[in-house]
Design an enzyme around this catalytic site. Sequence first.
Site, PDB file in Angstrom:
ATOM      1  N   TYR A  58     -16.722 -32.640  -4.974  1.00 48.79           N
ATOM      2  CA  TYR A  58     -17.314 -31.268  -6.082  1.00 48.79           C
ATOM      3  C   TYR A  58     -15.956 -31.423  -7.482  1.00 48.79           C
ATOM      4  CZ  TYR A  58     -19.706 -28.369  -9.686  1.00 48.79           C
ATOM      5  OH  TYR A  58     -20.154 -27.831 -10.462  1.00 48.79           O
TER       6      TYR A  58
ATOM      7  N   GLY B 160     -28.570 -32.737  -7.654  1.00 47.51           N
ATOM      8  CA  GLY B 160     -28.178 -32.113  -5.690  1.00 47.51           C
ATOM      9  C   GLY B 160     -27.861 -34.027  -5.086  1.00 47.51           C
TER      10      GLY B 160
ATOM     11  N   TRP C  27     -26.316 -32.094 -15.273  1.00 43.58           N
ATOM     12  CA  TRP C  27     -24.927 -30.988 -14.998  1.00 43.58           C
ATOM     13  C   TRP C  27     -24.867 -29.863 -15.648  1.00 43.58           C
ATOM     14  CZ3 TRP C  27     -18.972 -32.490 -14.449  1.00 43.58           C
ATOM     15  CH2 TRP C  27     -18.631 -31.182 -13.377  1.00 43.58           C
TER      16      TRP C  27
END
Length: 342
Positions: free
Chosen positions: A61, A258, A283
């Site tokens: 991430y 995602g 995002w």
Amino acid sequence: MASVPTTQKALEVVQFGDPLKGTLKLNKEAPVPKPGDGQVLVEMKYACLNPADVFTVQGIYPGVKNVTEKKPGFVAGLEGSGKVVATGSGCSLKAGTRVVPLLGERAGSWQQYLVVSEKQCIPVPDDVDDATAAQLFVNPLTVVGMLDEIQQKAPVKDNPWIVQTAANSTLGRMFIQLARKRGLKTINVIRTSATKQELVQLGADEVVVVSEESELSKKILQLTGGKGAAAVVDAVGGEIGTACCSSLAKGGLFQGYGLQSGQPIQVSNSDLIFKDIVIRGFWLAIWFPKQPSSVVQEVFDMLRKKELVPHIQKIFALEDYLEAFKAQFSPDRRGKILFKLT
């Protein structure tokens, strides 16, 4: 000032990888930090387990500094809620104030106490409970942001249909609620039929079960009267995301937020050229800083009025983090997984 212990429980990422295979360690003797000038010490009540947190533990991430620097040995967790129990000099927040700390790239909500700048704290209204406040940031604001983008950039005035994947998630359920409030129609794609009736009762216009359809894109075209969807919001990618993308109408917008399948979508060049579709990501870390501060109060108002209702699957003690991750990975998960910290 409330009595504050010197040690606390904290869930630490000790190496990157599978959350179920030794990447996490519960430290029961982690030191409790002290606030400096302009900082507050927050006693955390609840913290969320989000897909982005899973990606943090896996080391993929980009929104967490320790991940981008490839440095395990930190406390994960992107959001949660708590109350101020101590303050440094120059602070206006009082002890006892309930807050949502904005942690950004440092993360750190999976612990009982944390220090954060007073400026990074959002006070929680009295009529919003702690468990709901813990879910303020990632899901509700992502839903608001994606719908704002859709209404600005997708042809929804003439075609109200939006397709969303992973529709049984907490975010997916909020998306159904807010899209309906804004006069838009949703086609909600789920993998099994376990949550179909729940989504219908929540306000889903159509629910498509992947395991029951031979050709997902054709089903979406049928439901939209042959037009295709004005927009797609996709959390899955892979074959499901690809099928949804191919069902876009002319000028349609695909938003990827995602990658649950771990696989990218495939886009037809002819769709890009002849249907003039737009493919982009969403995002929150990019969208949120551009918004006025009032957007947070707007979300709190919707939570108060039950226009957005976060659904909680289960609340776990921090000690039971392995069971929490197993619940997170369940294909029939119906809501948010929370940690209760104090």
